[in-house]
Design an enzyme around this catalytic site. Structure first.
Site, PDB file in Angstrom:
ATOM      1  N   CYS A   2       0.816  -1.232   0.000  1.00 53.14           N
ATOM      2  CA  CYS A   2       0.000   0.000   0.000  1.00 53.14           C
ATOM      3  C   CYS A   2       0.845   1.275   0.000  1.00 53.14           C
ATOM      4  O   CYS A   2       0.317   2.359  -0.254  1.00 53.14           O
ATOM      5  CB  CYS A   2      -0.963  -0.007   1.177  1.00 53.14           C
ATOM      6  SG  CYS A   2      -2.056  -1.431   1.150  1.00 53.14           S
ATOM      7  N   HIS A  51      -3.202   7.282   1.895  1.00 51.44           N
ATOM      8  CA  HIS A  51      -3.637   5.952   1.452  1.00 51.44           C
ATOM      9  C   HIS A  51      -5.040   5.714   2.003  1.00 51.44           C
ATOM     10  O   HIS A  51      -5.314   5.993   3.174  1.00 51.44           O
ATOM     11  CB  HIS A  51      -2.653   4.895   1.974  1.00 51.44           C
ATOM     12  CG  HIS A  51      -3.159   3.501   1.787  1.00 51.44           C
ATOM     13  ND1 HIS A  51      -3.668   3.055   0.590  1.00 51.44           N
ATOM     14  CD2 HIS A  51      -3.254   2.456   2.647  1.00 51.44           C
ATOM     15  CE1 HIS A  51      -4.044   1.795   0.725  1.00 51.44           C
ATOM     16  NE2 HIS A  51      -3.816   1.411   1.963  1.00 51.44           N
ATOM     17  N   ASN A  79     -10.198  -0.062  -0.214  1.00 49.56           N
ATOM     18  CA  ASN A  79      -8.737   0.021  -0.178  1.00 49.56           C
ATOM     19  C   ASN A  79      -8.195  -0.613  -1.460  1.00 49.56           C
ATOM     20  O   ASN A  79      -8.321  -1.823  -1.663  1.00 49.56           O
ATOM     21  CB  ASN A  79      -8.245  -0.740   1.068  1.00 49.56           C
ATOM     22  CG  ASN A  79      -6.735  -0.736   1.208  1.00 49.56           C
ATOM     23  OD1 ASN A  79      -6.014  -0.382   0.271  1.00 49.56           O
ATOM     24  ND2 ASN A  79      -6.252  -1.137   2.371  1.00 49.56           N
TER      25      ASN A  79
HETATM   26  O1  UT7 Z   1      -3.844  -1.105   3.359  1.00 44.68           O
HETATM   27  C1  UT7 Z   1      -2.978  -1.574   4.319  1.00 44.68           C
HETATM   28  C2  UT7 Z   1      -3.311  -1.089   5.603  1.00 44.68           C
HETATM   29  N1  UT7 Z   1      -4.459  -1.766   6.146  1.00 44.68           N
HETATM   30  C3  UT7 Z   1      -5.160  -1.137   7.029  1.00 44.68           C
HETATM   31  O2  UT7 Z   1      -4.900   0.013   7.265  1.00 44.68           O
HETATM   32  C4  UT7 Z   1      -6.229  -1.866   7.805  1.00 44.68           C
HETATM   33  C5  UT7 Z   1      -6.095  -1.504   9.239  1.00 44.68           C
HETATM   34  N2  UT7 Z   1      -7.085  -2.100  10.099  1.00 44.68           N
HETATM   35  C6  UT7 Z   1      -8.373  -1.746  10.064  1.00 44.68           C
HETATM   36  O3  UT7 Z   1      -8.778  -0.945   9.247  1.00 44.68           O
HETATM   37  C7  UT7 Z   1      -9.306  -2.316  11.101  1.00 44.68           C
HETATM   38  O4  UT7 Z   1      -8.551  -2.972  12.102  1.00 44.68           O
HETATM   39  C8  UT7 Z   1     -10.352  -3.305  10.497  1.00 44.68           C
HETATM   40  C9  UT7 Z   1     -11.346  -2.536   9.676  1.00 44.68           C
HETATM   41  C10 UT7 Z   1      -9.662  -4.348   9.655  1.00 44.68           C
HETATM   42  C11 UT7 Z   1     -11.115  -3.994  11.635  1.00 44.68           C
HETATM   43  O5  UT7 Z   1     -11.738  -3.026  12.486  1.00 44.68           O
HETATM   44  P1  UT7 Z   1     -11.645  -3.169  14.058  1.00 44.68           P
HETATM   45  O6  UT7 Z   1     -12.422  -2.054  14.626  1.00 44.68           O
HETATM   46  O7  UT7 Z   1     -10.181  -3.262  14.408  1.00 44.68           O
HETATM   47  O8  UT7 Z   1     -12.433  -4.499  14.321  1.00 44.68           O
HETATM   48  P2  UT7 Z   1     -11.927  -5.802  15.084  1.00 44.68           P
HETATM   49  O9  UT7 Z   1     -10.914  -6.527  14.266  1.00 44.68           O
HETATM   50  O10 UT7 Z   1     -11.587  -5.411  16.474  1.00 44.68           O
HETATM   51  O11 UT7 Z   1     -13.258  -6.661  15.126  1.00 44.68           O
HETATM   52  C12 UT7 Z   1     -14.373  -6.252  15.929  1.00 44.68           C
HETATM   53  C13 UT7 Z   1     -15.484  -7.264  15.768  1.00 44.68           C
HETATM   54  C14 UT7 Z   1     -15.032  -8.698  15.954  1.00 44.68           C
HETATM   55  O12 UT7 Z   1     -16.066  -9.380  16.643  1.00 44.68           O
HETATM   56  P3  UT7 Z   1     -15.937  -9.662  18.225  1.00 44.68           P
HETATM   57  O13 UT7 Z   1     -14.686 -10.480  18.365  1.00 44.68           O
HETATM   58  O14 UT7 Z   1     -15.843  -8.312  18.853  1.00 44.68           O
HETATM   59  O15 UT7 Z   1     -17.198 -10.409  18.521  1.00 44.68           O
HETATM   60  C15 UT7 Z   1     -14.939  -9.230  14.533  1.00 44.68           C
HETATM   61  O16 UT7 Z   1     -15.166 -10.627  14.465  1.00 44.68           O
HETATM   62  O17 UT7 Z   1     -16.015  -7.182  14.435  1.00 44.68           O
HETATM   63  C16 UT7 Z   1     -16.075  -8.496  13.867  1.00 44.68           C
HETATM   64  N3  UT7 Z   1     -15.906  -8.392  12.426  1.00 44.68           N
HETATM   65  C17 UT7 Z   1     -16.942  -8.228  11.585  1.00 44.68           C
HETATM   66  N4  UT7 Z   1     -18.269  -8.144  11.796  1.00 44.68           N
HETATM   67  C18 UT7 Z   1     -19.054  -7.955  10.719  1.00 44.68           C
HETATM   68  C19 UT7 Z   1     -14.759  -8.375  11.718  1.00 44.68           C
HETATM   69  N5  UT7 Z   1     -15.034  -8.217  10.407  1.00 44.68           N
HETATM   70  C20 UT7 Z   1     -16.379  -8.112  10.310  1.00 44.68           C
HETATM   71  C21 UT7 Z   1     -17.250  -7.923   9.229  1.00 44.68           C
HETATM   72  N6  UT7 Z   1     -18.571  -7.845   9.471  1.00 44.68           N
HETATM   73  N7  UT7 Z   1     -16.818  -7.787   7.948  1.00 44.68           N
END
Ligand code: UT7
Length: 325
Positions: free
Chosen positions: A119, A252, A282
């Site tokens: 990225c 980005h 993204n």
């Molecule tokens: O391009 C390269 C750089 N990449 C990035 O910059 C990505 C950086 N990371 C992020 O943008 C975020 O960490 C994500 C968008 C990937 C995830 O967001 P988050 O707020 O960190 O969510 P999380 O991983 O803490 O997940 C929270 C909850 C989890 O459920 P529990 O364990 O709290 O019950 C996940 O299982 O959200 C759940 N979850 C979803 N729910 C519905 C994860 N993906 C999904 C989904 N739909 N697609």
């Protein structure tokens, strides 16, 4: 007199197939994968993304973006003396997508190569092209970011497959007596390889290991904002400018929350941040040139303004470019 490089044209390309969150939620639902428009919008800011048709490659999209950038610069393909393509999803293992794109464009003969910094790829490629122009090794460069991330997504992993899209962006960078690119700052830290990777590889006629994207989103998130702030301050210091001199931040486009966090650290209001993640998702190395072209063509950014471009991604890699448009 010091030789600078300057962006003289921008272009982009999005494949026609557009999926809203609702479309993707439906498709994933048929596979038994549960997600929702609310979750995707709230956690990422993404509302839609484009996916390339199965026979469309990185160079196919890149060449469309390149043609648009050349037209904006008023140049022909044969005027170009350097082509750099930033991509992690090239057409083939080799030759480079840049060589394939060069032939499609009809710019044969000039050096052409890919840069692989995921990225941050466009920031890396722009910095390399700028250095080659400053050194006199090139005069008119085409710098392209093009990605088909839909090919490397695991559609059974809802934590990643809702985040990414396909597309391409390009700029023409020309030698100039006036800046142009004011400063740049590149970094990598290979100890974070595992938090964002596609671990598979080709060996003995087979794909060994998993060829789909793996990401520890929270680990990436935690690193991203701090590193982007450092890179921003580094390019400002190198150019002798302040945060208040930035007219537009073009980051980005991974997650609106990362962009808001970065803007806050730089004391920039969100109305100075170019946001396209809502419409593109993204698109990795394509996201910055796509956002730049969108901002140029809508008149959001204007010639003479100071732009801060910055990226972060797999490697871990990160960096920034400060420039006058
Ligand atoms: O391009 C390269 C750089 N990449 C990035 O910059 C990505 C950086 N990371 C992020 O943008 C975020 O960490 C994500 C968008 C990937 C995830 O967001 P988050 O707020 O960190 O969510 P999380 O991983 O803490 O997940 C929270 C909850 C989890 O459920 P529990 O364990 O709290 O019950 C996940 O299982 O959200 C759940 N979850 C979803 N729910 C519905 C994860 N993906 C999904 C989904 N739909 N697609």
């Amino acid at each position: 007199m010091r030789r600078y490089s300057r962006i003289t044209g921008t272009g982009s390309y999005l494949p026609p197939r557009r999926l809203t969150n609702a479309d993707l939620v439906d498709e994933l639902g048929q596979r038994g994968i549960e997600t929702s428009d609310e979750w995707i919008v709230e956690r990422t800011g993404i509302r839609a993304r484009h996916f390339a048709a199965p026979d469309v490659t990185c160079s196919d999209m890149g060449v469309e973006a390149a043609r648009n950038a050349l037209q904006a610069a008023g140049l022909d393909p044969t005027d170009i003396d350097l082509i750099i393509v930033a991509t992690s999803t090239p057409d083939m293992v080799f030759p480079s997508a840049a060589c394939i794109l060069q032939n499609k464009l009809g710019a044969n003969g000039c050096p052409a190569f890919d840069v692989q910094a995921v990225c941050s790829g466009f920031i890396y490629a722009l910095t390399v092209a700028d250095s080659m122009i400053q050194s006199g090794a090139a005069r008119r460069a085409l710098v392209v970011g093009s990605e088909v991330f839909s090919r490397i997504l695991d559609f059974n992993d809802r934590t990643t497959c809702v985040l990414f899209g396909d597309g391409a962006g390009a700029v023409v960078l020309e030698a100039s007596d006036t800046p142009g690119i004011l400063s740049s700052d590149l970094h990598a830290d290979g100890k974070h390889v595992d938090i964002l990777c596609v671990p598979g590889n080709v060996s003995g006629g087979q794909v060994l290991g998993d060829p789909l994207l793996k990401m520890d989103g929270q680990a990436v998130f935690k690193l991203a904002v701090g590193l982007l702030e450092k890179a921003a301050h580094a390019v400002l210091a190198k150019a002798g400018l302040q945060e208040s001199d930035i007219d537009w931040l073009i980051p980005h486009q991974a997650n609106i929350r990362i962009m808001q966090g970065t803007a806050r650290k730089l004391k920039l209001p969100m109305d100075k941040v170019v946001v396209t993640v809502d419409q593109h998702g993204n698109t990795s190395a394509a996201s910055i040139p796509l956002a730049l072209d969108h901002a140029v063509r809508t008149g959001q950014v204007q010639p003479g303004q100071t732009l801060l471009l910055e990226g972060v991604g797999g490697g871990f890699t990160w960096g920034a470019v400060l420039l006058k448009l």
